[in-house]
Scaffold this motif. Structure first.
Motif, PDB file in Angstrom:
ATOM      1  N   PHE A   1      15.105  32.766  25.940  1.00  0.00           N
ATOM      2  CA  PHE A   1      15.318  31.848  27.050  1.00  0.00           C
ATOM      3  C   PHE A   1      16.691  31.994  27.683  1.00  0.00           C
ATOM      4  CE2 PHE A   1      11.726  29.562  25.209  1.00  0.00           C
ATOM      5  CZ  PHE A   1      11.012  29.274  26.357  1.00  0.00           C
ATOM      6  N   GLY A   2      17.484  32.944  27.248  1.00  0.00           N
ATOM      7  CA  GLY A   2      18.772  33.124  27.883  1.00  0.00           C
ATOM      8  C   GLY A   2      19.830  33.639  26.927  1.00  0.00           C
ATOM      9  N   VAL A   3      21.039  33.749  27.467  1.00  0.00           N
ATOM     10  CA  VAL A   3      22.166  34.312  26.733  1.00  0.00           C
ATOM     11  C   VAL A   3      23.021  33.183  26.164  1.00  0.00           C
ATOM     12  CG1 VAL A   3      24.130  35.899  26.886  1.00  0.00           C
ATOM     13  CG2 VAL A   3      22.139  36.236  28.350  1.00  0.00           C
ATOM     14  N   VAL A   4      23.632  33.436  25.000  1.00  0.00           N
ATOM     15  CA  VAL A   4      24.528  32.474  24.364  1.00  0.00           C
ATOM     16  C   VAL A   4      25.958  32.981  24.498  1.00  0.00           C
ATOM     17  CG1 VAL A   4      25.118  31.261  22.233  1.00  0.00           C
ATOM     18  CG2 VAL A   4      22.739  31.812  22.737  1.00  0.00           C
ATOM     19  N   TYR A   5      26.859  32.103  24.957  1.00  0.00           N
ATOM     20  CA  TYR A   5      28.253  32.473  25.180  1.00  0.00           C
ATOM     21  C   TYR A   5      29.178  31.614  24.319  1.00  0.00           C
ATOM     22  CZ  TYR A   5      26.376  34.711  29.383  1.00  0.00           C
ATOM     23  OH  TYR A   5      25.656  35.486  30.249  1.00  0.00           O
ATOM     24  N   LYS A   6      30.301  32.195  23.980  1.00  0.00           N
ATOM     25  CA  LYS A   6      31.334  31.467  23.249  1.00  0.00           C
ATOM     26  C   LYS A   6      32.259  30.784  24.242  1.00  0.00           C
ATOM     27  CE  LYS A   6      35.037  32.129  19.839  1.00  0.00           C
ATOM     28  NZ  LYS A   6      35.768  33.116  19.010  1.00  0.00           N
ATOM     29  N   GLY A   7      32.675  29.561  23.916  1.00  0.00           N
ATOM     30  CA  GLY A   7      33.573  28.826  24.795  1.00  0.00           C
ATOM     31  C   GLY A   7      34.503  27.920  24.013  1.00  0.00           C
TER      32      GLY A   7
ATOM     33  N   LEU B   1      36.422  24.044  24.537  1.00  0.00           N
ATOM     34  CA  LEU B   1      36.603  22.848  25.349  1.00  0.00           C
ATOM     35  C   LEU B   1      38.083  22.513  25.491  1.00  0.00           C
ATOM     36  CD1 LEU B   1      33.735  20.598  23.922  1.00  0.00           C
ATOM     37  CD2 LEU B   1      33.697  22.023  25.974  1.00  0.00           C
ATOM     38  N   ALA B   2      38.366  21.533  26.335  1.00  0.00           N
ATOM     39  CA  ALA B   2      39.757  21.150  26.586  1.00  0.00           C
ATOM     40  C   ALA B   2      40.440  20.639  25.325  1.00  0.00           C
ATOM     41  CB  ALA B   2      39.808  20.082  27.680  1.00  0.00           C
ATOM     42  N   ASN B   3      39.661  20.050  24.397  1.00  0.00           N
ATOM     43  CA  ASN B   3      40.243  19.553  23.144  1.00  0.00           C
ATOM     44  C   ASN B   3      40.320  20.637  22.071  1.00  0.00           C
ATOM     45  OD1 ASN B   3      37.587  19.895  22.469  1.00  0.00           O
ATOM     46  ND2 ASN B   3      37.242  17.797  21.780  1.00  0.00           N
ATOM     47  N   ARG B   4      40.137  21.906  22.488  1.00  0.00           N
ATOM     48  CA  ARG B   4      40.222  23.091  21.636  1.00  0.00           C
ATOM     49  C   ARG B   4      39.047  23.246  20.684  1.00  0.00           C
ATOM     50  NH1 ARG B   4      46.664  23.605  19.990  1.00  0.00           N
ATOM     51  NH2 ARG B   4      47.469  23.575  22.128  1.00  0.00           N
ATOM     52  N   MET B   5      38.009  22.476  20.889  1.00  0.00           N
ATOM     53  CA  MET B   5      36.796  22.637  20.089  1.00  0.00           C
ATOM     54  C   MET B   5      36.045  23.874  20.572  1.00  0.00           C
ATOM     55  SD  MET B   5      33.542  20.060  19.708  1.00  0.00           S
ATOM     56  CE  MET B   5      32.147  20.520  18.678  1.00  0.00           C
ATOM     57  N   VAL B   6      35.720  24.771  19.640  1.00  0.00           N
ATOM     58  CA  VAL B   6      34.993  25.993  19.978  1.00  0.00           C
ATOM     59  C   VAL B   6      33.499  25.681  20.000  1.00  0.00           C
ATOM     60  CG1 VAL B   6      34.611  28.416  19.390  1.00  0.00           C
ATOM     61  CG2 VAL B   6      36.802  27.334  18.856  1.00  0.00           C
ATOM     62  N   ILE B   7      32.816  26.173  21.017  1.00  0.00           N
ATOM     63  CA  ILE B   7      31.402  25.848  21.213  1.00  0.00           C
ATOM     64  C   ILE B   7      30.597  27.116  21.475  1.00  0.00           C
ATOM     65  CG2 ILE B   7      31.739  23.496  22.068  1.00  0.00           C
ATOM     66  CD1 ILE B   7      31.627  24.641  24.922  1.00  0.00           C
ATOM     67  N   ALA B   8      29.290  26.990  21.343  1.00  0.00           N
ATOM     68  CA  ALA B   8      28.351  28.047  21.722  1.00  0.00           C
ATOM     69  C   ALA B   8      27.473  27.484  22.832  1.00  0.00           C
ATOM     70  CB  ALA B   8      27.510  28.474  20.529  1.00  0.00           C
ATOM     71  N   VAL B   9      27.463  28.142  23.976  1.00  0.00           N
ATOM     72  CA  VAL B   9      26.753  27.643  25.157  1.00  0.00           C
ATOM     73  C   VAL B   9      25.546  28.528  25.427  1.00  0.00           C
ATOM     74  CG1 VAL B   9      26.930  27.086  27.605  1.00  0.00           C
ATOM     75  CG2 VAL B   9      28.920  26.788  26.117  1.00  0.00           C
ATOM     76  N   LYS B  10      24.366  27.934  25.384  1.00  0.00           N
ATOM     77  CA  LYS B  10      23.138  28.672  25.687  1.00  0.00           C
ATOM     78  C   LYS B  10      22.783  28.434  27.147  1.00  0.00           C
ATOM     79  CE  LYS B  10      19.568  28.632  22.860  1.00  0.00           C
ATOM     80  NZ  LYS B  10      18.338  28.175  22.163  1.00  0.00           N
ATOM     81  N   GLN B  11      22.823  29.501  27.939  1.00  0.00           N
ATOM     82  CA  GLN B  11      22.507  29.411  29.363  1.00  0.00           C
ATOM     83  C   GLN B  11      21.032  29.751  29.549  1.00  0.00           C
ATOM     84  OE1 GLN B  11      24.536  32.188  32.032  1.00  0.00           O
ATOM     85  NE2 GLN B  11      24.902  30.504  33.445  1.00  0.00           N
TER      86      GLN B  11
END
Length: 593
Positions: free
Chosen positions: A257-263, A265-275
């Motif tokens: 269903f799409g690509v997953v990217y590393k990101g 946030l402003a509070n320095r929390m690392v996230i995985a974003v599924k587009q």
């Protein structure tokens, strides 16, 4: 610094010589960390701080000095029976910021209690009952409690056996009337402001809805479920996520269903974003995942942080786990020995994965079937705690109707698909049990279940493994690269895996029983020889078969399973070609180190 742990400034009167405090670092003495010692709870009586024990499951260390803390009558590691959670209303456990940052979750009361209960490192937890849903778990050996009649929090503490609360008058907090009145007034003001804000929001939404264009109203109705689900996870704008991922520049993987990217946030929390890709498929995935994942909270499930519904953009935001997926640790080459998991790690991962699936099947309001259990969808945190990921294939099942008659798409990974998937038989939670059995065999052996090699005499590994088990050669199945294997646990895991991969769903145990068998709580009978799926349907490559709802057929359980080719024809798709068998690489929500 006074002996009560508080820092004060004193002044002396020149005329009388009296010494009086003029400033204190902490005005509320019960907020001083450790004031009542380890496992002690601070409260007020006649406006004076007093110390007591959490319940009658504890004894004071010193009968004459409550500030020396308390100790359990039976320590958790010495508990001969069940460990339970003591519930303390209007109580919070004090923490320092370093431990709060690592152990804070947004969950409900049940999850806050149960996540701590199943965690070996958690001692207690506190749920902040101010509407935020924040739960923080105590993993240190020191617990400092504060109890007050108006504290908007509930705490949970591990005890051995049945929790025995204190008498209601044991820790009387009624003497702190002034503070209670002040807290009550603050709460009233907060509630009034919140109600007024909600009224303003509802009024604004009403004006927008009835004053907007017809197209806007159609889109609003179309995504009504998403708007409803936005109360739990954080709602991000597309620009926020675009900035957090640096323009979606660092890809972690690609799924159906799409690509997953590393990101970040402003509070320095690392996230995985599924587009999510494709408005039709993306919407279905989005609506389902936000509605289901945001309502599931378990230590062994990947946490949904938030989502984006901005125009046509549909994105899901997950927690980022640095260790990556299980397959990167199981199927390593000899020159990657640093990634080799110990037996203890493997067995705990097997248990954690089983508990996560059990939660989805048996502890949620509706049974949630994952549909794609495989090592790539089992993620590990830095302590190698297993977290089941990718609920894009999950289907909410009505517990009164174990058939799902509206599967608009069939997706899974061959080698882990239960026979009934491709035979058009009813799809139940037993499909996940089958997949888990294959994964469990791989955890023990470090080899793909569909692997064929000279060592396996040209047979699939799962078939060869059962033949070795029949001969009593369980040590031949276990990964030879690891040492200090618990032979009893290994044999238990192997037997459980063969029970899970039985051809008939009725012969497979429920996931709750699977976990109990692994834990050694119940005895395991010798499993019969499993009839494995036809060779052509078990090559292990990713497979996606899409069809219209009308093209799906469901058969009674007694109906003979059609052949592999006819099962493809029944669901309106042609047999897989080499190009289709390749599929897309399964996306992991995490990056590997």
């Amino acid at each position: 610094m006074d002996n009560d742990g508080n820092l004060r400034i004193y002044s002396t009167s020149e005329s009388s010589g009296n010494i009086t405090p003029t400033w204190a670092a902490v005005t509320d003495q019960c907020q001083v960390y450790g004031f009542c010692g380890n496992m002690g709870v601070c409260g007020y009586k006649d406006s004076n701080p007093v110390c007591g024990c959490p319940s009658q499951n504890f004894d004071p260390v010193d009968e004459h000095d409550g500030r020396k803390g308390c100790r359990r009558k039976v320590e958790i590691e010495d508990c001969p029976g069940d460990v339970t959670m003591l519930q303390l209303e209007h109580t919070k456990f004090l923490t320092y910021p370093p431990e709060v940052n690592d152990q804070t979750f947004i969950v409900g009361s049940v999850a806050c209690r149960m996540n701590c209960l199943v965690s070996g490192s958690c001692i207690g937890s506190t749920l902040v009952a101010d509407g935020s849903g924040i739960c923080y778990m105590k993993t240190t050996d020191f617990v400092s409690g504060y109890q007050g009649a108006v504290l908007p929090s509930t705490s949970f503490l591990k005890v051995c056996g049945q929790a025995v609360p204190n008498p209601s008058s044991y820790l009387d907090t009624s003497g702190n009337d002034n503070d209670s009145l002040l807290h009550a007034m603050v709460i009233v003001v907060v509630v009034l402001v919140t109600l007024l804000s909600l009224f303003a929001i509802v009024t604004g939404f009403w004006c927008w809805f009835y004053g907007g264009s017809k197209k806007s109203r159609r889109m609003s109705a179309q995504y009504e479920l998403v708007d409803y689900a936005s109360g739990a996870p954080v709602k991000f704008s597309y620009k926020e996520l675009q900035h957090s991922t640096k323009g979606f520049s660092e890809s972690l993987g690609e799924g159906g269903f799409g690509v997953v990217y590393k990101g970040t946030l402003a509070n320095r929390m690392v996230i995985a974003v599924k587009q999510l890709e494709g408005i039709e498929q993306g919407e279905m995935q989005f609506r389902m995942e936000v509605a289901t994942i945001s309502s599931t909270h378990h230590l062994n499930l990947v946490r949904l942080v938030g989502f984006c519904s901005d125009g046509r953009h549909r994105l899901l935001v997950y927690e980022f786990l640095r260790s990556g997926s299980l397959d990167k640790f199981l199927f390593t080459s000899n020159d990657q020995s640093e990634k080799l998991l110990t037996w203890e790690n493997r067995f705990n991962i097997a248990l954690g994965t089983g508990r996560g699936i059990t939660y989805l099947h048996e502890e949620c309001r509706d049974c949630i079937i994952h549909c794609d259990i495989k090592p790539e969808n089992i993620l590990l945190d830095e302590g190698y705690t297993a977290k089941v990921s990718d609920f894009g294939l999950a289907k909410l099942m009505n517990p009164k109707d174990h058939r799902h008659l509206s599967l608009a798409s069939i997706r899974g990974t061959r080698g882990y698909l239960a026979p009934e998937w491709l035979a058009n038989h009813p799809i139940t939670s037993k499909c996940d049990v089958y997949s888990y059995g294959m994964v469990l065999l791989e955890i023990v052996s470090g080899r793909r279940n569909f692997e064929v090699s000279p060592e396996t005499d040209g047979k699939k590994f799962s078939l060869w493994a059962y033949l070795e088990f029949e001969k009593g050669h369980t040590e031949a199945i276990v990964d030879k690269r690891i040492k200090d294997v618990d032979s009893e646990e290994a044999e238990r895991a192997i037997m459980v895996s063969f029970w899970c991969i039985q051809e008939q769903p009725s012969q497979r145990p429920m996931m709750g029983k699977v976990v109990q068998m692994l834990e050694g709580v119940i005895d395991i009978e010798r499993p019969p020889a499993p009839k494995l799926v036809a060779e052509g349907l078990s090559s292990g490559t990713a497979m996606t078969v899409n069809s219209d709802v009308s093209g799906l057929q469901t058969y009674a359980a007694s109906t003979p399973a059609p052949s592999s080719s006819s099962s493809f024809m029944n669901i309106g798709a042609s047999p897989p070609t080499p190009e289709r068998e390749m599929g897309k690489e399964s996306s992991s929500l995490l990056g590997s180190k």
